[in-house]
Design a protein around this motif. Structure first.
Motif, PDB file in Angstrom:
ATOM      1  N   GLU A  53      11.322  27.161 -11.440  1.00 17.33           N
ATOM      2  CA  GLU A  53      10.148  28.024 -11.522  1.00 17.33           C
ATOM      3  C   GLU A  53       8.933  27.345 -10.904  1.00 17.33           C
ATOM      4  N   SER A  54       8.736  26.081 -11.196  1.00 19.28           N
ATOM      5  CA  SER A  54       7.617  25.328 -10.645  1.00 19.28           C
ATOM      6  C   SER A  54       7.675  25.294  -9.116  1.00 19.28           C
ATOM      7  N   LYS A  55       8.853  25.014  -8.571  1.00 19.66           N
ATOM      8  CA  LYS A  55       9.013  24.931  -7.114  1.00 19.66           C
ATOM      9  C   LYS A  55       8.819  26.304  -6.462  1.00 19.66           C
ATOM     10  N   LEU A  56       9.259  27.359  -7.120  1.00 18.41           N
ATOM     11  CA  LEU A  56       9.052  28.708  -6.579  1.00 18.41           C
ATOM     12  C   LEU A  56       7.566  29.065  -6.584  1.00 18.41           C
ATOM     13  N   LYS A  57       6.882  28.757  -7.672  1.00 19.82           N
ATOM     14  CA  LYS A  57       5.444  29.059  -7.763  1.00 19.82           C
ATOM     15  C   LYS A  57       4.645  28.293  -6.713  1.00 19.82           C
ATOM     16  N   ARG A  59       5.482  27.894  -3.864  1.00 19.80           N
ATOM     17  CA  ARG A  59       5.715  28.650  -2.639  1.00 19.80           C
ATOM     18  C   ARG A  59       5.264  30.104  -2.786  1.00 19.80           C
ATOM     19  N   ASN A  60       4.372  30.336  -3.746  1.00 24.09           N
ATOM     20  CA  ASN A  60       3.758  31.649  -3.987  1.00 24.09           C
ATOM     21  C   ASN A  60       4.739  32.744  -4.405  1.00 24.09           C
ATOM     22  N   PHE A  61       5.737  32.365  -5.166  1.00 23.24           N
ATOM     23  CA  PHE A  61       6.647  33.345  -5.750  1.00 23.24           C
ATOM     24  C   PHE A  61       6.078  33.820  -7.076  1.00 23.24           C
ATOM     25  N   TRP A  62       6.368  35.040  -7.426  1.00 28.20           N
ATOM     26  CA  TRP A  62       6.129  35.573  -8.755  1.00 28.20           C
ATOM     27  C   TRP A  62       7.390  35.264  -9.556  1.00 28.20           C
ATOM     28  N   THR A  63       7.240  34.829 -10.792  1.00 27.88           N
ATOM     29  CA  THR A  63       8.407  34.544 -11.629  1.00 27.88           C
ATOM     30  C   THR A  63       8.245  35.161 -13.007  1.00 27.88           C
ATOM     31  N   GLU A  64       9.367  35.380 -13.637  1.00 23.91           N
ATOM     32  CA  GLU A  64       9.411  35.864 -15.019  1.00 23.91           C
ATOM     33  C   GLU A  64      10.577  35.151 -15.693  1.00 23.91           C
ATOM     34  N   LYS A  65      10.324  34.607 -16.860  1.00 23.20           N
ATOM     35  CA  LYS A  65      11.341  33.810 -17.548  1.00 23.20           C
ATOM     36  C   LYS A  65      11.347  34.154 -19.029  1.00 23.20           C
ATOM     37  N   GLN A  66      12.552  34.304 -19.568  1.00 29.51           N
ATOM     38  CA  GLN A  66      12.742  34.484 -21.004  1.00 29.51           C
ATOM     39  C   GLN A  66      13.979  33.685 -21.378  1.00 29.51           C
ATOM     40  N   ILE A  67      13.770  32.657 -22.164  1.00 28.49           N
ATOM     41  CA  ILE A  67      14.896  31.846 -22.636  1.00 28.49           C
ATOM     42  C   ILE A  67      14.686  31.632 -24.131  1.00 28.49           C
ATOM     43  N   PHE A  74      15.935  35.267 -15.937  1.00 25.74           N
ATOM     44  CA  PHE A  74      15.000  34.655 -15.006  1.00 25.74           C
ATOM     45  C   PHE A  74      14.961  35.525 -13.757  1.00 25.74           C
ATOM     46  N   ARG A  75      13.737  35.948 -13.389  1.00 28.20           N
ATOM     47  CA  ARG A  75      13.559  36.777 -12.193  1.00 28.20           C
ATOM     48  C   ARG A  75      12.457  36.178 -11.340  1.00 28.20           C
ATOM     49  N   PHE A  76      12.532  36.443 -10.053  1.00 31.86           N
ATOM     50  CA  PHE A  76      11.505  35.966  -9.130  1.00 31.86           C
ATOM     51  C   PHE A  76      11.405  36.925  -7.960  1.00 31.86           C
ATOM     52  N   ASN A  77      10.263  36.881  -7.278  1.00 31.71           N
ATOM     53  CA  ASN A  77      10.045  37.732  -6.120  1.00 31.71           C
ATOM     54  C   ASN A  77       8.954  37.108  -5.263  1.00 31.71           C
ATOM     55  N   LYS A  78       8.890  37.533  -4.026  1.00 33.24           N
ATOM     56  CA  LYS A  78       7.865  37.076  -3.098  1.00 33.24           C
ATOM     57  C   LYS A  78       7.548  38.236  -2.167  1.00 33.24           C
TER      58      LYS A  78
END
Length: 166
Positions: A53-57, A59-67, A74-78
């Motif tokens: 998640e940190s590495k994606l963010k 790179r300006n990704f949107w993330t959503e996490k529920q654990i 875990f979802r992500f988008n750009k």
């Protein structure tokens, strides 16, 4: 083949397969064991997901996490890509807790696991940290592929020229 022969053949095949089909009690037992193992694995899973998640963010990704004990998503988008992409936990029909993949051109929440149990990443009793990392890397690479871009290079050039000519 006579219709009666057909149904007799089906009955024979079903009888042979009966010993390979889990009972509801067996499936319930497996679910309980998988859930306990998953809860033991949550901290390791959290650590892996936090790093991705940190590495994606970065790179300006949107993330959503529920654990949590209830499950894992875990979802992500750009911008510029079809999405979101990601995965979530679900019980395989055979019993084990596996990760299903969210398809960026399909339902943005629903994930699907593979039919063959051995083709899935397990997060319960058979959790393997390295397998999870490879799985996530593949999901991200698939997302960032040319095939997942919303517009092609040709479409981009056309749209850019259209704007400049008007």
């Amino acid at each position: 083949m006579e219709r009666q022969d057909f149904w007799s053949n089906i009955d024979n095949v079903l009888k042979i397969h009966e010993e390979h089909i889990l009972s509801n009690d067996q499936r319930k037992f497996i679910h309980e064991e998988e859930q306990k193992a998953y809860e033991t694995n949550i901290n390791s899973i959290q650590e892996i997901i936090d790093e991705f998640e940190s590495k994606l963010k970065e790179r300006n990704f949107w993330t959503e996490k529920q654990i949590d004990k209830k499950g894992f998503r875990f979802r992500f988008n750009k911008t510029g890509y079809y999405g979101p992409r990601g995965f979530s936990s679900q019980f395989h029909i055979a019993g084990p807790l596996v990760l299903g993949v969210i398809n960026p051109t399909g339902d943005s929440l629903q994930s699907f696991y593979k039919n063959r149990l051995e083709d899935n990443v397990q997060i319960g009793c058979n959790f393997d940290k390295d397998e999870l990392i490879k799985f996530i890397e593949k999901i991200i690479l698939d997302f960032a592929s040319t095939n997942n871009l919303i517009i092609s290079k040709e479409q981009y050039d056309y749209l850019r020229n259209f704007k400049n000519n008007n």
